[in-house]
Scaffold this motif. Structure first.
Motif, PDB file in Angstrom:
ATOM      1  N   ASP A   1       2.558 132.908  66.660  1.00 63.92           N
ATOM      2  CA  ASP A   1       2.324 131.577  67.256  1.00 63.92           C
ATOM      3  C   ASP A   1       1.029 130.955  66.722  1.00 63.92           C
ATOM      4  O   ASP A   1       0.975 129.768  66.399  1.00 63.92           O
ATOM      5  N   LYS A   2      -0.010 131.783  66.666  1.00 60.92           N
ATOM      6  CA  LYS A   2      -1.301 131.298  66.151  1.00 60.92           C
ATOM      7  C   LYS A   2      -1.179 130.885  64.686  1.00 60.92           C
ATOM      8  O   LYS A   2      -1.673 129.841  64.255  1.00 60.92           O
ATOM      9  N   LYS A   3      -0.523 131.733  63.913  1.00 60.54           N
ATOM     10  CA  LYS A   3      -0.329 131.434  62.486  1.00 60.54           C
ATOM     11  C   LYS A   3       0.502 130.170  62.301  1.00 60.54           C
ATOM     12  O   LYS A   3       0.230 129.345  61.427  1.00 60.54           O
ATOM     13  N   ARG A   4       1.513 130.017  63.133  1.00 60.11           N
ATOM     14  CA  ARG A   4       2.399 128.843  63.048  1.00 60.11           C
ATOM     15  C   ARG A   4       1.626 127.559  63.341  1.00 60.11           C
ATOM     16  O   ARG A   4       1.826 126.535  62.704  1.00 60.11           O
ATOM     17  N   LYS A   5       0.729 127.615  64.351  1.00 62.87           N
ATOM     18  CA  LYS A   5      -0.085 126.437  64.694  1.00 62.87           C
ATOM     19  C   LYS A   5      -0.998 126.044  63.533  1.00 62.87           C
ATOM     20  O   LYS A   5      -1.173 124.866  63.229  1.00 62.87           O
ATOM     21  N   ASP A   6      -1.594 127.052  62.897  1.00 58.41           N
ATOM     22  CA  ASP A   6      -2.472 126.777  61.748  1.00 58.41           C
ATOM     23  C   ASP A   6      -1.686 126.133  60.600  1.00 58.41           C
ATOM     24  O   ASP A   6      -2.146 125.174  59.965  1.00 58.41           O
ATOM     25  N   ILE A   7      -0.508 126.682  60.325  1.00 56.76           N
ATOM     26  CA  ILE A   7       0.335 126.133  59.250  1.00 56.76           C
ATOM     27  C   ILE A   7       0.780 124.715  59.591  1.00 56.76           C
ATOM     28  O   ILE A   7       0.766 123.813  58.740  1.00 56.76           O
ATOM     29  N   ASN A   8       1.172 124.512  60.879  1.00 59.22           N
ATOM     30  CA  ASN A   8       1.636 123.188  61.304  1.00 59.22           C
ATOM     31  C   ASN A   8       0.537 122.144  61.169  1.00 59.22           C
ATOM     32  O   ASN A   8       0.786 121.013  60.731  1.00 59.22           O
TER      33      ASN A   8
ATOM     34  N   ARG B   1      -1.936 122.267  59.046  1.00 57.60           N
ATOM     35  CA  ARG B   1      -2.107 122.056  57.599  1.00 57.60           C
ATOM     36  C   ARG B   1      -1.010 121.151  57.060  1.00 57.60           C
ATOM     37  O   ARG B   1      -1.256 120.268  56.226  1.00 57.60           O
ATOM     38  N   ILE B   2       0.218 121.345  57.515  1.00 55.74           N
ATOM     39  CA  ILE B   2       1.347 120.504  57.069  1.00 55.74           C
ATOM     40  C   ILE B   2       1.116 119.050  57.437  1.00 55.74           C
ATOM     41  O   ILE B   2       1.342 118.145  56.625  1.00 55.74           O
ATOM     42  N   ILE B   3       0.637 118.820  58.672  1.00 55.86           N
ATOM     43  CA  ILE B   3       0.373 117.440  59.128  1.00 55.86           C
ATOM     44  C   ILE B   3      -0.686 116.789  58.246  1.00 55.86           C
ATOM     45  O   ILE B   3      -0.552 115.634  57.819  1.00 55.86           O
ATOM     46  N   GLU B   4      -1.736 117.535  57.938  1.00 54.38           N
ATOM     47  CA  GLU B   4      -2.814 117.008  57.076  1.00 54.38           C
ATOM     48  C   GLU B   4      -2.293 116.722  55.668  1.00 54.38           C
ATOM     49  O   GLU B   4      -2.610 115.689  55.068  1.00 54.38           O
ATOM     50  N   GLU B   5      -1.494 117.637  55.134  1.00 49.83           N
ATOM     51  CA  GLU B   5      -0.949 117.469  53.771  1.00 49.83           C
ATOM     52  C   GLU B   5       0.008 116.299  53.702  1.00 49.83           C
ATOM     53  O   GLU B   5      -0.012 115.515  52.747  1.00 49.83           O
TER      54      GLU B   5
END
Length: 295
Positions: free
Chosen positions: A274-281, A283-287
């Protein structure tokens, strides 16, 4: 066409023997007397086939009527009877150029050069004709002829240098100019041209440097954009894999067949995912925002 044409006497001036008059064939044309003017010019030529001014006027009057063929015919007859009169050939060449019959225009200029080989001005006209036609190899050859035939004339060297700078390369122009300065070290005009050429090189290098800088910037931006897009794809793929893993783990936690010890391990794994998914999400929004901004 300006390579060929120059001012001639008018039909009125010839007929009245008034060489100071400003009455011209265009005035006659405006009065609707073109045919009368043609008749006057033809009668003068019939009386004296060496009356070249009348031949000029006759050809111009035909041009007023857009009758190129008769204008050409009149001049051809004039050239036949006055083969040594260069100005008639120039007029004829000009009309060929107006008709876009460049092959005949070139032929006429070459005939004139044969008639007056010592007049290098006609070779320069031929060079300008080739430049207008974008036949730069022929133009260079004609200009080099003028330099070869009159090596002490600085203006001819400068014309060649200017041509090379504009239509070949700065390096060729510099080589030609330095060779001329070596032969004539006291020639002020050549040294002044050298200063101007180096100033031109400096300006062009500055422009080239700025252009290169902008291109490098553009390439860097493009590279960054591609890197971000690649990272975005990787993150989206990883997010999907995590989602699949989370669904599987949650199902196992809720399953009665799962042992308590394994269930606790799964819960810890779910928390980390869950923590990893939030970090990736994040990053995706920023990208995605940055990619949209660039577009």
């Amino acid at each position: 066409c300006l390579i060929f044409f120059f001012k001639q006497k008018t039909a009125y001036e010839i007929y009245q023997c008034d060489w100071s008059s400003d009455v011209c064939s265009s005035d006659l044309a405006r009065k609707g007397e073109v045919d009368k003017a043609i008749s006057i010019a033809k009668s003068l030529i019939e009386k004296d086939k060496n009356q070249t001014d009348a031949i000029f006027v006759l050809s111009n009057l035909y041009l007023k009527k857009n009758d190129f063929e008769r204008a050409i015919s009149a001049l051809k007859e004039g050239v036949k009877d006055n083969s040594d009169v260069v100005s008639l050939r120039l007029q004829l060449g000009g009309i060929y150029a107006m008709k876009k019959d460049y092959a005949h225009a070139e032929k006429i200029l070459k005939e004139i050069i044969v008639l007056e080989p010592g007049n290098l001005g006609y070779r320069q006209r031929l060079a300008k004709f080739y430049i207008n036609m974008k036949e730069y190899k022929k133009a260079e050859a004609a200009l080099r002829d003028t330099v070869r035939l009159d090596p002490e004339d600085e203006s001819r060297k400068l014309m060649l240098v200017e041509f090379l700078a504009r239509h070949k390369s700065i390096k060729d122009a510099e080589t030609e100019l330095l060779a001329a300065i070596k032969d004539y070290p006291d020639a002020f005009s050549l040294k002044f041209a050298q200063a101007k050429l180096y100033e031109k090189i400096k300006i062009e290098l500055t422009i080239l440097k700025e252009d290169l800088k902008q291109k490098v910037k553009k390439i860097t931006e493009l590279h960054d954009e591609l890197t971000r897009e690649k990272q975005l794809k990787q993150d989206i793929t990883e997010e999907m894999e995590i989602d699949d893993k989370l669904i599987l783990d949650k199902n196992l936690v809720e399953s009665e067949s799962t042992s308590d010890e394994h269930r606790e391990t799964l819960k810890k794994e779910i928390e980390d995912l869950d923590k990893k998914r939030k970090d990736i999400n994040k990053r995706i929004i920023e990208e995605e925002s940055w990619t949209s901004f660039l577009k």
